[in-house]
Scaffold this active site. Structure first.
Site, PDB file in Angstrom:
ATOM      1  CE1 TYR A  41      76.684  57.183   9.042  1.00  0.00           C
ATOM      2  CE2 TYR A  41      74.203  57.911   9.831  1.00  0.00           C
ATOM      3  CZ  TYR A  41      75.169  57.846   9.127  1.00  0.00           C
ATOM      4  OH  TYR A  41      75.406  58.280   7.824  1.00  0.00           O
ATOM      5  CD  GLU A  83      73.507  60.693   5.980  1.00  0.00           C
ATOM      6  OE1 GLU A  83      72.307  60.215   7.479  1.00  0.00           O
ATOM      7  OE2 GLU A  83      74.192  60.046   5.561  1.00  0.00           O
TER       8      GLU A  83
END
Length: 344
Positions: A41, A83
């Protein structure tokens, strides 16, 4: 800005105290099937915001950049948490998300559709799965680059083997052929190995006694086949409607299997629509799918899988028949541009 982040931002504006859980869940499952990790990310943020600055230039004021930066990290934080939970539940190390599977059988379902039956190459236990989930298949292409595509598990999750059913995507007009699907069709034979992720996906068959309507078109039949096999294997007595649309009976993948599974269930029926050559099988009118007169129960759980135009058209018919929006679930492979509108 990517569509998913715009949708997330719009949801925050509409309800600042809530999170768009359906959107986040869909993205989190797709990320988990690709082995996305938390550190990625930061990398995406760096290059995404550099690209935004390059494209928009002076329009990206410090205030605009700060606002989108906040949206990005709010969304990223929510996805990272989801996740992590998905990896834990699947017993998957996100640093090693891939596993080798051996092809034990290849079946030619139609001229353009092949099924591959797989078992773990290490002979270890099968990962847990639910009917309706998919795996990512990581394929080495002729140019040396790995490409990844999702494919639904088209058999019951409790079986000793796993099956994916692959539609060979042909070149149409200016659109190129599907690289991964054609590579699988051309090269994969019994004894070869494929690289798969663990199963993920949030459009799964729930345990319920409610009437069930499975609606598909084309290769969208694959999750329905897995759900049907699971229902038959567990001796389900819930009422089931199987509705499928295709070009011709010859193009209808898993057709004979679908008929067989429907016959095994105590309260199930099938209706097929074909654009042409509709001369055989259970209830096979010529033309597009038309739900009028089928008497579908308003309290049914409905699952859709097919092209976006098909699902939009069928969803309209379902709503007109009195089925609430919250009872209609669907699967899209590729960018999910319909979610925000379909949930409304």
């Amino acid at each position: 800005m990517p569509t998913s982040q715009r949708s997330f931002a719009q949801a925050l504006l509409a309800n600042p105290d809530a999170r768009p859980d359906a959107l986040l869940s869909r993205i989190a499952h797709k990320h988990a099937a690709l082995g996305v990790s938390e550190d990625q990310y930061t990398i995406v943020h760096k290059y995404l915001f550099r690209a935004i600055g390059d494209v928009l230039g002076e329009a990206v004021t410090p205030e605009v950049a700060g606002a989108w930066d906040e949206v990005y990290w709010l969304m990223a934080g929510a996805l990272i948490a989801q996740e992590a939970r998905l990896y834990q539940e699947a017993q998957v190390d996100p640093r090693k998300p891939w596993r080798q599977w051996t092809v034990v059988e290849r079946r030619e379902e139609t001229p353009d559709v092949a099924s591959f039956l797989l078992r773990p190459a290490d002979d270890g236990p099968l990962p847990r799965a639910r009917a309706g989930q998919y795996v990512s298949v990581r394929v080495l292409m002729p140019d040396g680059i790995h490409q990844t595509r999702p494919y639904t598990l088209s058999n019951a999750p409790g079986d000793r083997l796993r099956r994916i059913t692959v539609n060979r995507v042909a070149s149409v007009a200016d659109a190129p052929e599907g690289e991964v699907s054609n590579q699988l069709h051309r090269t994969v034979r019994v004894g070869d190995e494929l690289t798969l992720s663990a199963p993920f996906g949030d459009v799964v068959l729930d345990d319920s006694d409610a009437p069930l309507v499975l609606v598909s078109a084309g290769i969208g039949c694959t999750p329905m086949a897995g759900m049907l096999e699971h229902l038959a294997a567990t001796g389900s007595s819930r009422p089931v409607w199987v509705l499928h649309a295709d070009r011709t009976p010859a193009d209808h993948a898993l057709r004979a299997e679908t008929v067989r599974l429907v016959e095994q269930l105590s309260d199930a029926r099938a209706e097929f629509w074909y654009e042409r050559d509709a001369t055989e099988g259970p209830g096979s009118p010529t033309g597009l799918m038309d739900l009028d007169g089928l008497g579908l129960p308003a309290d049914a759980d409905v699952y859709l899988c097919g092209s976006l135009p098909f699902m939009r058209a069928v969803r309209t018919q379902l709503l007109q028949a009195g089925v609430p929006t919250r009872h209609i679930r669907y699967e899209v492979f590729g960018p999910d541009l319909w979610l925000t509108h379909a949930e409304g």
